[in-house]
Design a protein around this motif. Structure first.
Motif, mmCIF file in Angstrom:
data_model
loop_
_atom_site.group_PDB
_atom_site.id
_atom_site.type_symbol
_atom_site.label_atom_id
_atom_site.label_comp_id
_atom_site.label_asym_id
_atom_site.label_seq_id
_atom_site.Cartn_x
_atom_site.Cartn_y
_atom_site.Cartn_z
ATOM 1 N N PRO A 23 5.609 29.711 63.400
ATOM 2 C CA PRO A 23 6.638 28.522 63.379
ATOM 3 C C PRO A 23 5.333 27.365 63.834
ATOM 4 C CG PRO A 23 6.597 29.812 65.418
ATOM 5 C CD PRO A 23 5.824 30.807 64.475
ATOM 6 N N SER A 24 4.108 27.721 64.008
ATOM 7 C CA SER A 24 3.219 26.675 64.352
ATOM 8 C C SER A 24 3.088 25.567 63.421
ATOM 9 C CB SER A 24 1.563 27.416 64.510
ATOM 10 O OG SER A 24 0.787 26.371 64.417
ATOM 11 N N GLU A 25 3.056 24.443 63.867
ATOM 12 C CA GLU A 25 2.851 23.337 63.110
ATOM 13 C C GLU A 25 1.640 23.211 62.301
ATOM 14 O OE1 GLU A 25 2.553 18.343 63.916
ATOM 15 O OE2 GLU A 25 2.095 19.816 65.573
ATOM 16 N N TYR A 26 0.383 23.878 62.722
ATOM 17 C CA TYR A 26 -0.899 23.917 62.051
ATOM 18 C C TYR A 26 -0.828 25.291 61.325
ATOM 19 C CZ TYR A 26 -1.863 19.469 63.919
ATOM 20 O OH TYR A 26 -2.195 17.973 64.208
ATOM 21 N N ILE A 27 -1.382 25.322 60.371
ATOM 22 C CA ILE A 27 -2.121 26.417 59.574
ATOM 23 C C ILE A 27 -3.730 25.917 59.383
ATOM 24 C CG2 ILE A 27 -2.037 28.119 57.761
ATOM 25 C CD1 ILE A 27 0.411 28.085 59.018
ATOM 26 N N HIS A 28 -4.358 27.248 59.885
ATOM 27 C CA HIS A 28 -5.971 27.291 59.771
ATOM 28 C C HIS A 28 -6.278 27.500 58.112
ATOM 29 C CE1 HIS A 28 -10.078 26.863 60.690
ATOM 30 N NE2 HIS A 28 -9.916 26.530 61.901
ATOM 31 N N ILE A 29 -7.047 26.827 57.638
ATOM 32 C CA ILE A 29 -7.389 27.197 56.078
ATOM 33 C C ILE A 29 -8.904 27.611 56.032
ATOM 34 C CG2 ILE A 29 -5.347 26.382 55.215
ATOM 35 C CD1 ILE A 29 -8.803 24.241 55.254
ATOM 36 N N GLY A 30 -9.537 27.648 57.292
ATOM 37 C CA GLY A 30 -10.948 27.961 57.179
ATOM 38 C C GLY A 30 -11.881 26.916 56.598
ATOM 39 N N GLY A 31 -12.323 26.868 55.376
ATOM 40 C CA GLY A 31 -13.148 26.047 54.744
ATOM 41 C C GLY A 31 -14.562 25.850 55.296
ATOM 42 N N ASP A 32 -15.141 26.977 55.877
ATOM 43 C CA ASP A 32 -16.622 27.129 56.345
ATOM 44 C C ASP A 32 -17.291 27.872 55.421
ATOM 45 O OD1 ASP A 32 -14.875 29.147 57.486
ATOM 46 O OD2 ASP A 32 -16.887 29.723 58.508
ATOM 47 N N GLU A 33 -18.560 27.534 55.154
ATOM 48 C CA GLU A 33 -19.564 28.410 54.824
ATOM 49 C C GLU A 33 -19.392 28.789 53.362
ATOM 50 O OE1 GLU A 33 -21.769 30.213 58.822
ATOM 51 O OE2 GLU A 33 -20.221 31.379 57.690
ATOM 52 N N ALA A 34 -18.660 28.199 52.496
ATOM 53 C CA ALA A 34 -18.776 28.355 51.072
ATOM 54 C C ALA A 34 -19.826 28.345 50.424
ATOM 55 C CB ALA A 34 -17.523 27.775 50.280
ATOM 56 N N SER A 35 -20.498 29.401 49.621
ATOM 57 C CA SER A 35 -21.545 29.188 49.032
ATOM 58 C C SER A 35 -21.622 28.140 47.892
ATOM 59 C CB SER A 35 -22.355 30.611 48.688
ATOM 60 O OG SER A 35 -21.401 30.957 47.442
ATOM 61 N N GLU A 78 -17.043 18.026 46.432
ATOM 62 C CA GLU A 78 -16.234 17.286 46.124
ATOM 63 C C GLU A 78 -15.013 18.363 45.340
ATOM 64 O OE1 GLU A 78 -16.294 13.704 43.567
ATOM 65 O OE2 GLU A 78 -17.824 12.834 45.054
ATOM 66 N N LEU A 79 -15.458 19.510 44.571
ATOM 67 C CA LEU A 79 -14.556 20.594 44.053
ATOM 68 C C LEU A 79 -13.872 21.375 45.388
ATOM 69 C CD1 LEU A 79 -13.623 21.984 41.639
ATOM 70 C CD2 LEU A 79 -15.539 23.518 41.926
ATOM 71 N N GLN A 80 -14.757 21.507 46.349
ATOM 72 C CA GLN A 80 -14.200 22.258 47.741
ATOM 73 C C GLN A 80 -13.165 21.271 48.206
ATOM 74 O OE1 GLN A 80 -16.293 24.417 50.552
ATOM 75 N NE2 GLN A 80 -15.344 23.455 52.171
ATOM 76 N N SER A 81 -13.478 20.087 48.259
ATOM 77 C CA SER A 81 -12.365 18.979 48.874
ATOM 78 C C SER A 81 -11.021 18.773 48.230
ATOM 79 C CB SER A 81 -12.984 17.539 48.977
ATOM 80 O OG SER A 81 -12.243 16.827 49.636
ATOM 81 N N TYR A 82 -11.351 18.965 46.637
ATOM 82 C CA TYR A 82 -10.019 19.129 45.871
ATOM 83 C C TYR A 82 -9.113 20.175 46.229
ATOM 84 C CZ TYR A 82 -7.485 20.349 41.691
ATOM 85 O OH TYR A 82 -6.353 20.954 40.781
ATOM 86 N N MET A 83 -9.889 21.317 46.427
ATOM 87 C CA MET A 83 -9.029 22.387 46.884
ATOM 88 C C MET A 83 -8.245 22.247 48.067
ATOM 89 S SD MET A 83 -9.961 26.308 47.985
ATOM 90 C CE MET A 83 -9.415 25.726 49.523
ATOM 91 N N ILE A 84 -9.322 21.839 48.994
ATOM 92 C CA ILE A 84 -8.560 21.587 50.577
ATOM 93 C C ILE A 84 -7.494 20.520 50.485
ATOM 94 C CG2 ILE A 84 -8.944 20.948 52.884
ATOM 95 C CD1 ILE A 84 -10.391 23.515 52.132
ATOM 96 N N HIS A 85 -7.672 19.486 49.684
ATOM 97 C CA HIS A 85 -6.513 18.431 49.575
ATOM 98 C C HIS A 85 -5.367 19.042 48.798
ATOM 99 C CE1 HIS A 85 -9.697 15.226 49.691
ATOM 100 N NE2 HIS A 85 -9.773 15.485 50.910
ATOM 101 N N ARG A 86 -5.446 19.845 47.874
ATOM 102 C CA ARG A 86 -4.314 20.171 47.325
ATOM 103 C C ARG A 86 -3.749 21.427 48.091
ATOM 104 N NH1 ARG A 86 -4.663 23.063 41.026
ATOM 105 N NH2 ARG A 86 -2.602 23.881 41.198
ATOM 106 N N ILE A 87 -4.384 22.020 48.895
ATOM 107 C CA ILE A 87 -3.597 23.170 49.670
ATOM 108 C C ILE A 87 -3.094 22.388 50.795
ATOM 109 C CG2 ILE A 87 -3.840 25.016 51.484
ATOM 110 C CD1 ILE A 87 -4.079 26.013 48.649
#
Length: 691
Positions: A319-331, A355-364
């Motif tokens: 039920p947490s308001e937040y979900i952690h999606i990581g995002g760290d250390e992608a090669s 920017e491709l990673q940012s695209y994925m993060i924004h979409r999720i």
């Protein structure tokens, strides 16, 4: 039974778990509490529990009977209930108006000679007040409460601990045990690191191979898996080591945490640290092959279909308001060559893989927002652009949080220097294996989560702090607890107590008592009373000919490990047990080549410097050191060439001094330390000493 009644029953169930330990210590001038309250007013006398002491609550008969069952076996278990409020020899628990206690997690505790009154405007505040009562009893004689008035509320709304169960699995009972301790010390967030490259730990019904295959590996220890091919195996393989939580397990732990006013924030790693998923479902990778990629392919819609389906089940469980999606250390290595990723970049007009990673993060993030949730990510989610609704968890120092709050985003402080509980906490030779770093209880306690550079408005966006438990080397529950306690208690006080109320000497005394309490409760804390302390050399100024002389670097040192900057190697300050103490100077993928000007031609008899090696974080000894001298700064004579004789495969922390002894005249001394050439490797030295 009303929600309020159920809450109070749950509240006192906590007493059953964490009550009942008494220590025969005299009453102190200062309350023995962690975290220290915001305000304590001391009075004469005390209140002593007796057979005539009674509780008063608004609970009906059914609720009182249930509460009585929960209190059995605790210090308060024999206290009966009164049908109406009693002015004498009673303990009254009151939910009051917010005008009396305005803070959501605040409480007011009044203990006098005749009784106890605990007031709070929320259930959470009442719960934390009861933890204070429990600590006062447990740290006293078990029946006497000092006469005090405590007005208390936390400094930050987010006070958390992270636990990595991917690298080494911990069962649900272990998790619940830690939740008990976190609640007792008034922490309110549990960041559950459920997925990572070393193993997937949460049942997803749509993708059963995540727990029948990706949760199991044919190696007990992470390091053996890491060096043995990093493969996974079926659950029924006789070599299988690992585990996972069923969805019923998750619901049980989430409910258990909620009863203790702890919110669990699940982490589902993306786009990196996903080797276990891509070994199981290789079609989600850029290569399409197992055991090749660590990052999801952003160019295929299959990736987003998979992640969205996973997140739908996660949302249903937490039920947490937040979900952690990581995002760290992608090669991001696969993306640079992947035709699908390159097409995605062209179609979306993206200029870089960042920017491709940012695209994925924004979409999720949009997907989660559409389902009523928000995202938290490690500070790499800043790269390529930060969305307005994201919360940044700053681990690579404080810079990520500063960037986030200046952009108007909330941030949580968890810099490795102060908050990574996988670091050594005492002299490494006396400690079990750790990944590196050196974080003492005192250093954790010294952390100030709000940088001076922030305005009042920006500072308000710092939500709090979190201690991180990464389990690369923590193969047993006992080892994990040893690394958590008592350092998490320092962070608990940093997160709750006003900065001006912090006092290291007082806290250290209280922490010694808390360690003993935890031991009696069946935890395995670090024995604080046996602490060795920092490296002896680091306690004194190193007087020598090079002290405060001019030094020239041919190759730049790392800004991350700069020490005192240009003069770090001649400032007389020796390093401690580990490279992250601001006294060692680090060089990444580079040799060290420095020249010291002694101001005049001088007789020298000795030149040396110390280095350290720790395989886990890629800190190596130099393969060779060359020491040379010159009288004019042009012509140099080699004084010594010293080869390293310690293998980079040695797992334990190593120190080695590379030096020369003899007789020479020099104004300029050149010290060269050659890297062993391992990509991503570090060289660290603390001081070049000339005598």
């Amino acid at each position: 039974m009303t929600k309020h009644h159920r809450f109070l029953i749950t509240l006192f169930a906590g007493l059953l778990l964490l009550g009942g330990i008494s220590c025969s210590t005299p009453q102190k001038a200062e309350v023995d509490l962690i975290p220290m309250p915001r305000s304590v007013e001391y009075h004469r006398g005390a209140f002593t529990l007796s057979p005539e002491t009674k509780f008063y609550t608004q609970l009906p008969t059914e609720g009182k009977e249930a509460l009585a069952r929960c209190l059995e076996g605790t210090l308060l278990g024999s206290v009966p209930f009164a049908d109406e409020a009693t002015g004498n020899n009673g303990i009254s628990l009151n939910l009051c108006d917010s005008t009396v206690v305005p803070e959501a997690e605040g409480y007011r505790l009044e203990i006098g000679k005749k009784g106890v009154t605990l007031s709070a405007s929320t259930e959470a505040g009442l719960f934390y007040g009861i933890q204070t009562l429990l600590q006062l009893l447990n740290n006293g004689d078990g029946k006497t409460l000092p006469a005090v008035t405590i007005d208390d509320a936390p400094r930050f709304p987010y006070r958390g601990m992270h636990l990595d169960v991917s690298r080494h699995f911990a069962d649900k009972e272990f998790v619940k045990k830690q939740l008990d301790a976190l609640a007792y010390f008034k922490m309110n967030r549990f960041h559950w690191h459920l997925t990572d490259g070393a193993g997937w730990r949460i049942e997803i019904k749509k993708y059963p191979r995540l727990t029948s295959f990706a949760a199991w590996r044919p190696f007990e220890k992470l390091n053996d898996w890491w060096t043995g091919g990093r493969t996974f195996c079926d659950q029924n393989d006789p070599r299988a080591v690992g585990g996972y939580y069923t969805q019923d397990d998750i619901r049980e732990v989430v409910a258990y945490a909620a009863e203790r006013h702890i919110t669990i924030i699940p982490e589902i790693e993306m786009p990196g640290h996903s080797e276990e998923v891509l070994a199981t479902y290789p079609e989600l990778s850029c290569s399409g092959k197992p055991y090749v990629d660590a990052d999801y392919c952003i160019g295929t819609e299959k990736t987003f279909e998979f992640l969205e389906n996973v997140l739908l089940e996660v949302i249903d469980l937490f039920p947490s308001e937040y979900i952690h999606i990581g995002g760290d250390e992608a090669s991001k290595n696969g993306w640079r060559k992947c035709p699908r990723c390159q097409k995605r970049m062209a179609d979306e007009h993206l200029a870089s893989v960042e920017e491709l990673q940012s695209y994925m993060i924004h979409r999720i993030e949009r997907f989660l927002n559409e389902h009523g949730r928000k995202i938290i990510g490690w500070d790499e989610i800043i790269e390529g652009g930060l969305t307005p609704g994201a919360t940044v968890m700053s681990w690579r120092g404080e810079e990520g949080a500063i960037h986030a709050v200046k952009a108007g985003n909330p941030a949580i402080m968890t810099p490795g220097k102060y908050c990574y509980l996988d670091a050594y906490q005492d002299a490494p030779s006396t400690q079990p294996m750790a990944i590196g770093g050196y974080l003492t209880l005192e250093k954790a306690y010294s952390f100030e989560p709000v940088p001076d550079s922030l305005t009042t408005e920006e500072a308000a966006l710092i939500q709090g702090l979190q201690g991180n438990v990464w389990t690369e080397y923590m193969t047993t529950p006992e080892h994990t607890e040893y690394m958590i306690y008592p350092r998490i208690l320092a962070l608990a006080e940093v997160g709750w107590t006003p900065a001006e109320r912090k006092d290291w000497k007082s806290f250290h005394t209280r922490a010694l008592h808390a360690v003993q309490f935890l031991k009696e409760k069946g935890y395995n804390p670090f024995p604080l009373d046996k602490e060795v302390g920092d490296k002896p050399e680091s306690m004194r100024t190193e007087e020598n000919l090079a002290l405060n002389k001019s030094v020239t670097h041919l190759y730049p040192y790392s800004k991350q490990y700069a020490g005192e900057g240009d003069q770090a190697l001649v400032d007389g300050v020796r390093g401690g047990w580990m490279y992250n103490d601001d006294r060692w100077q680090g060089f990444l993928n580079s040799d060290i080549d420095v020249t010291i000007d002694l101001d005049s031609i001088t007789d020298i008899k000795q030149v040396y410097a110390e280095f350290l090696q720790l395989k886990g974080p890629y800190v190596w000894l130099p393969k060779q050191v060359i020491i040379s001298a010159s009288t004019d700064g042009k012509e140099y004579t080699t004084l010594a060439t010293v080869d390293n004789d310690i293998s980079p495969e040695v797992e334990t922390l190593q120190f080695k001094t590379f030096g020369w002894e003899g007789n020479a005249k020099a104004r300029y001394v050149r010290y060269q330390a050659l890297s062993n050439g391992i990509e991503g490797g570090w060289l660290f030295t603390d001081e070049i000493i000339i005598r």
